[in-house]
Design a protein around this motif. Structure first.
Motif, PDB file in Angstrom:
ATOM      1  N   GLN A 810       6.829 -37.966 -44.897  1.00 31.39           N
ATOM      2  CA  GLN A 810       6.923 -36.557 -44.502  1.00 31.39           C
ATOM      3  C   GLN A 810       5.703 -35.751 -44.919  1.00 31.39           C
ATOM      4  N   PHE A 811       5.117 -36.092 -46.064  1.00 29.53           N
ATOM      5  CA  PHE A 811       4.085 -35.206 -46.618  1.00 29.53           C
ATOM      6  C   PHE A 811       2.713 -35.852 -46.773  1.00 29.53           C
ATOM      7  N   ALA A 812       2.540 -37.122 -46.424  1.00 32.43           N
ATOM      8  CA  ALA A 812       1.240 -37.773 -46.598  1.00 32.43           C
ATOM      9  C   ALA A 812       0.171 -37.096 -45.752  1.00 32.43           C
ATOM     10  N   SER A 813       0.503 -36.826 -44.509  1.00 32.07           N
ATOM     11  CA  SER A 813      -0.490 -36.205 -43.615  1.00 32.07           C
ATOM     12  C   SER A 813      -0.822 -34.779 -44.032  1.00 32.07           C
ATOM     13  N   PRO A 814       0.176 -33.904 -44.259  1.00 29.89           N
ATOM     14  CA  PRO A 814      -0.186 -32.551 -44.720  1.00 29.89           C
ATOM     15  C   PRO A 814      -0.996 -32.577 -46.009  1.00 29.89           C
ATOM     16  N   MET A 815      -0.696 -33.567 -46.858  1.00 31.36           N
ATOM     17  CA  MET A 815      -1.400 -33.617 -48.140  1.00 31.36           C
ATOM     18  C   MET A 815      -2.856 -34.016 -47.959  1.00 31.36           C
ATOM     19  N   LYS A 816      -3.162 -34.751 -46.891  1.00 32.70           N
ATOM     20  CA  LYS A 816      -4.535 -35.202 -46.709  1.00 32.70           C
ATOM     21  C   LYS A 816      -5.491 -34.032 -46.585  1.00 32.70           C
ATOM     22  N   SER A 817      -5.075 -33.016 -45.829  1.00 40.37           N
ATOM     23  CA  SER A 817      -5.946 -31.846 -45.674  1.00 40.37           C
ATOM     24  C   SER A 817      -6.049 -31.090 -46.991  1.00 40.37           C
ATOM     25  N   VAL A 818      -4.949 -31.048 -47.751  1.00 39.09           N
ATOM     26  CA  VAL A 818      -5.000 -30.381 -49.059  1.00 39.09           C
ATOM     27  C   VAL A 818      -5.974 -31.104 -49.978  1.00 39.09           C
ATOM     28  N   VAL A 819      -5.917 -32.432 -49.934  1.00 37.78           N
ATOM     29  CA  VAL A 819      -6.813 -33.225 -50.779  1.00 37.78           C
ATOM     30  C   VAL A 819      -8.260 -33.008 -50.382  1.00 37.78           C
ATOM     31  N   ALA A 820      -8.525 -33.106 -49.097  1.00 41.48           N
ATOM     32  CA  ALA A 820      -9.917 -33.020 -48.642  1.00 41.48           C
ATOM     33  C   ALA A 820     -10.505 -31.632 -48.847  1.00 41.48           C
ATOM     34  N   ASN A 821      -9.753 -30.627 -48.447  1.00 45.98           N
ATOM     35  CA  ASN A 821     -10.308 -29.261 -48.436  1.00 45.98           C
ATOM     36  C   ASN A 821     -10.201 -28.555 -49.779  1.00 45.98           C
ATOM     37  N   PHE A 822      -9.146 -28.862 -50.519  1.00 47.02           N
ATOM     38  CA  PHE A 822      -8.973 -28.110 -51.761  1.00 47.02           C
ATOM     39  C   PHE A 822      -9.215 -28.972 -53.002  1.00 47.02           C
ATOM     40  N   ILE A 823      -8.518 -30.095 -53.098  1.00 42.01           N
ATOM     41  CA  ILE A 823      -8.563 -30.881 -54.337  1.00 42.01           C
ATOM     42  C   ILE A 823      -9.976 -31.345 -54.645  1.00 42.01           C
ATOM     43  N   VAL A 824     -10.622 -31.952 -53.654  1.00 36.86           N
ATOM     44  CA  VAL A 824     -11.948 -32.519 -53.909  1.00 36.86           C
ATOM     45  C   VAL A 824     -13.030 -31.453 -53.837  1.00 36.86           C
ATOM     46  N   LYS A 825     -13.127 -30.821 -52.678  1.00 35.13           N
ATOM     47  CA  LYS A 825     -14.244 -29.895 -52.472  1.00 35.13           C
ATOM     48  C   LYS A 825     -14.168 -28.658 -53.351  1.00 35.13           C
ATOM     49  N   ASP A 826     -12.977 -28.055 -53.399  1.00 33.33           N
ATOM     50  CA  ASP A 826     -12.881 -26.769 -54.075  1.00 33.33           C
ATOM     51  C   ASP A 826     -12.633 -26.892 -55.566  1.00 33.33           C
ATOM     52  N   LEU A 827     -11.885 -27.922 -55.967  1.00 33.18           N
ATOM     53  CA  LEU A 827     -11.497 -27.991 -57.381  1.00 33.18           C
ATOM     54  C   LEU A 827     -12.363 -28.975 -58.168  1.00 33.18           C
ATOM     55  N   LEU A 828     -12.400 -30.218 -57.733  1.00 35.79           N
ATOM     56  CA  LEU A 828     -13.107 -31.219 -58.525  1.00 35.79           C
ATOM     57  C   LEU A 828     -14.620 -31.075 -58.461  1.00 35.79           C
TER      58      LEU A 828
END
Length: 1406
Positions: A810-828
């Protein structure tokens, strides 16, 4: 003339003529005619008495004698005429006719007459012949035997005879006779033989008067006479005639002054001179001394020094007899011998160390009575009992415990803390009998003084530590210890026979007062019992299935598992098989057993089931039935004797009272907050093992109340209980469901990270519409992520990560954009704040910046997201692994902007290494982890920060012990040989032992495991270890002896554990693997000659070690090993590699272990204190100064002694938190060599200072995590700078443009390896002294005595005997917290893991 007092009331006599005459009646008969005696003298008889001759009958003789008796009774000493008149009669009465008359009445009357004659004619007897006197007194003595029968008609006359003799002291006349002793002996023997319990006190007093006058007025007591008294004190005679003993006892007391020299002479003859022939009582001397001492110690004034002489006898049996005697004398209740005779007491105490075992044993047994009767002597006994508690003899150690416990049970004040400490030590004894006695003894003390509070609060406080100590023993490996702890818990700590409310109150406050390690042990105990219940349940399920080969194999494996949980597993296997056969044949027995292990079984039902099953298996013809005993052990372990639904309700009520403030918390010694928190933790643990018992509206209402409390830990535990037990809430308790959902949503969005995790898991576990519920949390959280407010990011990241893991579809796909746009680029990839530059490598959790905490959670989110997907179709895992590798390469500073602090970088390195290790647990991700990434992950265990190494090792062990990680990750522990902290190396070794034993046991218990030997067989770790060490960044020069020694230590660190046993010819198998590797190439760099050379060199070192340590390695390998293709190429057909890559000289150096010389730069460092850590210390990268001595202490053999738990500040006055706390001295290159030489020579005088396997160096305590900034000066002022290497495990990388000029200026080459401190531009000799290396000791046996005690995980007392303690991990509270790392790693933690099921923790998964 001797005037005598009136005698006892005279008997009334029949005169034969119808009249009675008393002693006061005057005779008025006319005198009879005198009769001539045989010697011609005329005999005058009293009036009315006819001549007494042998011509008349006995009756007539008696009749006439009675009148004579009355006459003499009436006479006194002043009747001179009568005395003269009746003198011939007195002489006539002593004639042979009377003395040898066969009629006893005649003899009695004559004796009475003679006694009165001696009274009347005193002090001169009318008999002048000594022989006649002797005959008379022997005659009288014989008549005294008539005293024996008190019911005889003549007893009064016998009593009169005794009374007369005693008052007049008639026997004193015998002193003039040469052979008077014969008379006295006969008298004493007669009196002692006739005395009995029917005699009154007057009889005893007259006997005493008679005998004491003889003793006190004579010239001395002969040995034979003394024997006639003392024989009555011998136990055999004492038991036959208690009255004779009492008579002798009083007699000796009365005559003590007179008889003492005679007694002393007797004992001197026997004890000192060894003349046992002087008396028949010689063999009873010690019994006599004991009785005499009890009668009156003054009787033995001169004897006691003789006993001191006997205590030093060369004859062990003789010493034993004296020790037994003195033990009774010193230990008797009213004895003050120890204070009155100190030399003898000290001499006796010396027998505690006697070479003769029975003597030591007797001494120890005495101590119990002495402690109870003479508490003032406890101080003297303590030191001797301490030595004996370590005695080589098991029986003596056992009796020391019995002695102390017996006294303690009588009165706790009789035993001091030191004595109780001896019992505490013996709970770790090698011998089971001793351990059992110690544990049971402590349990009995706890129940008496803590549970029943029989001696008040002070006594309860004195033994309050017992509960913790007993539960700590559950950490022992022995199944007997574990079973005994379970028994003690059920019978003494929380007695199962108490009523439910009382039992739960006992458990509630016990749990609240336990120390953390005891709590873990108790949790583990419940977990093991629950696992055993599940094994039995699975066995019963197999019985329900149709018979087949697979079913039989599965049943056999289950039986073996059950047998391992019982005493003596070897015998238990046979009994379990027999029990299984009985189960198969008896359906009723199976139904009873099913009821017993049913989740709904109550405690009362369990008791009935156990008794019923035992009754069915009992055999009346076989009183001792080992089969039944074994089944009882099994039933006791699986029976729910403490917890059921009623018990859970009682616990919840107790907790509610604590919340309301109406409980007895303060009286029980715990605060309400502690009680509430401990109560929730207790319920949380029980929710794993007894989830069904929680299912009631009342229980859940109370838990909802806890959810609303401000205490975060309480709320977290409550959520976890709902998660574990709430599977039927949705269907059975809709009201609870409607109240619970909004609370869980709130906790998932705005609770603590732990609460958020548990809330998400709770929703997923208990609600059918979990997708809807999780979406209502996911969507708002994913939209509201804001990196500018990191403190509000942590909980959302935790929730999102767990949601994506639990519901990946249910959430793998929505999470991918969160990971790419926020987790990696914006946070890490961004550093928004600047870290505090305090120089520390680690900070407490509360001091870590919110941004770093958010980044750590972001890394965990990435891992959870990937673990949920379990596939790499989108290549997200490759990207994540590259990101994590980059973080390790950049030392945790991913942006390389130098804005992040050293402690924050440590946190991020740990997170990245742990993330790679977590991903490796999933097979699809393990396949894509490259060897380079694996090596980066492995090198985290050699991180410069102590806490990073510690936590990473714990996580590694935890995953390996559950068989979640591939075997190659066990090779990482080989690098721990380089850890400078002894506790970390010991922890790693324990982890290896645990892992290897679990893998071997798993292979034995699972026949199918043979198909997966490559991933299970511990020996297969060798090729992974060889490859890892070949790529160690510190291993740069294959021919460098120092580097090879490091490699050898790492290899031996692993091989030592693997080679403990040569199972299935494993030594030859490992040798074959190393030889085969030399026929392959390094798959990581197959065409690189240097890489292959290093690989082959490590193989040669491994072969060198295996050959030197085992003579069995030359045998043929049982099978050809398989090498992992990920690390090694396939061997080429024509390739032959018979070259030796290490010289013979190098082999000798490696095997002899000579310490490498330590190059030292001139530096002064003041050590800082910390709690027992010796971390990595970074030094300059020059070859001449690679190992920098911190100070003389660390370069000496005492370099391992920084385990003290103090926090003293060094003389520099700085602490661990200070920046640049050490003085840095600039040393020019010209002065480096002399300084080096001087310090090395000093080290040489201190002995071999290189420890096995520890090539890292240690700072002084407290400096382990200090990062120093060298002072910046111009390099041209002092000379060229020294080259510096990068931090270990983080390969060089292209420098940012802003740092290129700096690199060129400082000549810093991009060398891969452990990071060394950069040398200041102005001072090549200046170093980061806070992280300098110190040489390690190689031979710990050569440590000087002054070295401080190093606490090891394996704690034992070196006694050279069976008195040694077990090599066990002691979890007592006083030991260092670092020493408990293994427990933390091995224990079933329920936090911070994705697989937190208590029922699964610590068990095998493949």
């Amino acid at each position: 003339m001797l005037h005598l007092p009136e005698l006892h009331e005279r008997p009334v006599e029949d005169c034969g003529e119808g009249k009675f005459i008393t002693s006061s009646t005057r005779m008025d008969f006319p005198a009879t005619q005198p009769k001539p005696a045989a010697d011609g003298k005329i005999i005058y008889y009293p009036p009315g008495v006819k001549e007494i001759t042998d011509k008349i009958t006995n009756d007539e003789v008696v009749k006439r004698l009675k009148m004579v008796v009355k006459t003499f009774m009436d006479m006194d000493q002043d009747s001179e005429d009568e005395k003269q008149q009746y003198l011939p009669l007195a002489l006539h009465l002593a004639s042979e006719f009377f003395l040898r008359n066969p009629n006893k009445d005649v003899r009695l009357l004559v004796a009475c007459c003679l006694a009165d004659i001696f009274r009347i004619y005193a002090p001169e007897a009318p008999y002048t012949s000594h022989d006649k006197l002797k005959d008379i007194f022997l005659f009288i003595t014989r008549q005294l035997k008539g005293l024996e029968d008190t019911k005889s008609p003549q007893f009064n006359r016998y009593f009169y005879l005794l009374e007369n003799l005693a008052w007049v002291k008639s026997y004193n006349i015998c002193f003039e006779l040469e052979d008077c002793n014969e008379i006295f002996i006969q008298l004493f023997r007669t009196l002692f033989s006739v005395i009995n319990n029917s005699h009154n006190q007057k009889v005893q007093m007259h006997m005493l008067d008679l005998m004491s006058s003889i003793i006190m007025e004579g010239d001395g007591v002969t040995q034979e006479l003394l024997d006639s008294i003392l024989i009555n004190l011998i136990p055999a005679h004492k038991n036959l005639n208690k009255q004779a003993f009492d008579l002798a006892k009083v007699l000796l007391k009365r005559t003590v002054q007179t008889i003492e020299p005679c007694i002393a002479n007797f004992f001197n003859q026997v004890l000192v001179l060894g003349k046992s022939s002087v008396s028949d009582l010689s063999e009873h001397v010690f019994d006599l001394i004991q009785e005499l001492f009890a009668i009156d110690p003054h009787l033995l004034l001169s004897v006691m020094p003789q006993l001191e002489f006997k205590l030093k006898s060369n004859d062990g049996e003789e010493r034993l007899a004296v020790v037994r005697l003195l033990a009774k004398l010193f230990g008797s209740k009213d004895s003050d011998l120890a204070t009155q005779n100190r030399p003898l007491w000290q001499c006796f105490l010396g027998r505690f160390n006697d070479i003769h075992v029975p003597v030591r044993l007797e001494s120890v047994k005495f101590a119990s009575h002495c402690l109870m009767n003479h508490p003032d002597l406890a101080k003297d006994l303590t030191e001797y009992l301490k030595v004996r508690s370590h005695d080589p003899e098991e029986a003596i150690r056992h009796d020391v415990i019995v002695t102390i416990i017996t006294a303690g049970k009588r009165d706790l004040s009789l035993v001091n803390d030191q004595l109780l400490g001896f019992v505490r030590e013996r709970t770790l004894d090698k011998r089971w009998r001793v351990r059992k006695e110690a544990m049971m003894g402590l349990a009995q003390l706890y129940k008496k003084y803590c549970l029943h509070a029989e001696a008040g609060k002070d006594a309860a406080e004195k033994v309050s530590w017992i509960k913790d100590k007993l539960l700590h023993i559950y950490y022992q490996n022995s199944i007997d210890d574990k079973l005994l702890v379970e028994k003690i818990f059920a019978q003494y700590l929380v007695p199962h026979n108490l009523e439910t409310e009382e039992r739960m109150k006992c458990l509630y406050y016990l749990y609240a007062s336990l120390d953390p390690n005891a709590v873990k042990a108790l949790n583990e105990m419940w977990k093991c019992q629950n696992m055993l219940r599940s094994h039995v349940r699975e066995l019963l399920d197999l019985h329900k299935q149709p018979t087949s080969e697979a079913n039989s194999a599965a049943m056999f494996g289950k039986l073996m598992t059950i047998a391992k949980n019982l005493p003596d597993p070897g015998k238990a296997q046979d009994f379990v098989k027999k029990f299984n056969q009985v189960l198969g044949d008896d359906e009723k027995l199976r139904s009873q057993l099913e009821l017993l292990i049913s989740p709904t079984c109550s405690c009362k039902q369990a008791d009935v089931c156990v008794r019923e099953i035992a009754r069915k298996l009992a055999n009346p013809k076989q009183p001792t039935n080992p089969f039944l005993e074994m089944v009882k052990f099994l039933l006791e372990r699986i029976a729910p004797v403490h917890i059921d639904s009623e018990a859970i309700s009682a616990l919840v009520k107790l907790m509610n009272k604590s919340i309301e403030g109406t409980a007895d918390d303060e009286e029980e010694g715990v605060s309400p907050d502690t009680a509430i928190r401990a109560g929730l933790e207790l319920l949380k643990v029980l929710s794993f093992t007894h989830p069904t018992s929680f299912h009631s509206a009342e229980t859940y209402e109370s838990l909802l109340q806890c959810l609303r409390m401000e205490d975060d830990k309480v709320a977290e535990a409550a959520i976890q209980i709902f998660r574990n037990t709430g599977h039927k809430i949705e269907t059975d308790l809709p009201q609870i469901r409607s109240t619970l959902i909004p609370i869980l949503h709130q906790k998932a969005k705005r609770g603590t990270p732990h609460q958020a995790k548990q809330a998400v898991h709770c929703i997923h576990a208990i609600f059918s519409n979990k997708e809807v519920q999780l979406a209502q949390i996911f969507e708002p959280l994913s939209r509201s992520l804001n990196a500018d407010v990191p403190e509000q990011l942590i909980t959302p990241l935790v929730s999102l990560g767990h949601i994506s893991m639990l519901a990946p579809d249910q959430f793998a796909s929505p999470m991918k954009s969160v990971v790419a746009n926020f987790i990696v680029k914006d946070l890490l990839m961004n550093d928004r704040s600047t870290g505090e530059k305090n120089g520390k490598l680690w900070s407490p959790d509360e001091e870590v910046s919110p941004e770093v905490l958010a980044k750590v959670q972001a890394i965990k989110l990435l891992v959870r997201w990937l673990l949920g997907m379990k596939n790499n179709q989108s290549k997200s895992a490759n990207s994540t692994l590259r990101l994590l590798s980059a973080m390790l390469v950049s030392e945790g500073d991913l942006t390389e902007q130098k804005r992040i602090s050293k402690s924050d970088m440590s946190r991020l390195r740990l997170a990245a290494g742990s993330a790679i290790m977590k991903l490796a647990q999933e097979p699809c991700y393990h396949e894509i982890i490259t060897p380079e990434q694996f090596q980066l992950c492995a090198l985290v265990i050699n991180d410069e920060c102590y806490q990073v190494r510690q936590i990473f090792a714990q996580k590694l062990h935890k995953a390996l012990v559950k068989l979640l990680l591939p075997l190659e990750y066990m090779a990482i522990f080989a690098l721990c040989a380089k850890d400078p902290v002894k506790e970390r190396r010991a922890h790693a070794r324990q982890c290896l032992l645990k892992n290897i034993s679990i893998r071997r046991e798993y292979i034995k218990q699972n026949p199918m495991a043979n198909e997966k030997l490559l991933s299970l067989l511990p020996e297969y770790v060798v090729p992974y270890m060889i490859h890892l060490l070949a790529h160690d960044p510190d291993f740069t020069k294959p021919q460098d002896v120092d580097q090879l020694r490091d490699v050898k230590e790492c290899l031996w660190f692993m091989l030592e554990v693997l080679m403990t046993k040569n199972e299935n010819n494993s030594h030859a198998f490992m040798k074959k693997m190393a030889e085969n590797i030399k026929l392959t190439r390094d798959a990581q760099s197959p065409d690189e000659p240097k890489a292959n050379e290093k690989l082959y060199t490590v193989c040669d070192v491994a072969l060198c070690v295996i050959n030197s340590k085992s003579a069995l390695c030359n045998a043929d390998s049982p099978k050809d090993p398989v090498l992992p293709t990920k690390f090694f190429t396939q061997p080429e057909k024509d390739f032959c590699n018979d070259r030796n890559y290490i010289s013979e000289e190098t082999r000798v150096l490696l095997l002899t272990g000579k310490p490498k010389p330590t190059a030292v730069l001139g530096t002064v460092n003041k050590p800082l204190s910390a709690t027992g850590r010796r971390p990595y210390i970074r030094t300059t990268g020059s070859e001449t100064g690679s190992n920098i001595s911190v100070n003389s202490e660390l370069s000496s053999s005492a370099g391992n002694r920084s385990r003290e738990q103090s926090s003293d500040i060094s003389e520099t006055g700085v602490s661990e938190n200070d920046e640049n706390p050490v003085r840095i001295i600039s040393v020019t290159p010209a002065k480096t060599e002399p300084v080096k030489k001087e310090i090395n020579s000093e080290q040489a005088t201190q002995g071999n200072s290189t420890e096995r396997g520890k090539k890292r160096t240690a700072t002084a305590s407290g400096t382990e995590n200090i990062h120093q900034k060298p002072e910046e000066k111009n390099v041209d002022e002092t000379g060229p700078s020294l080259a510096a290497k990068t931090r270990r495990g983080r390969p060089s990388k292209p420098e940012p443009q802003g740092t290129t000029a700096k690199n060129e200026e400082t000549n810093k080459p991009p060398v891969r390896g452990r990071k060394r401190a950069a040398v200041s531009q102005e001072s090549p000799g200046s170093i980061e002294a806070g992280n300098a290396k110190a040489p390690k000791q190689q031979d710990t046996a050569k440590k000087p005595a002054a070295a401080q005690r190093q606490i090891d995980l394996q704690r034992s007392q070196v006694l050279g005997s069976d008195g040694d303690s077990l090599l066990e991990i002691d979890s007592s509270p006083e030991y260092s917290q670092n020493a408990m790392d293994l427990f933390k790693a091995c224990g079933s933690s329920q936090e911070d893991t994705e697989d937190t099921e208590l029922a699964e923790g610590g068990f095998l998964k493949v």
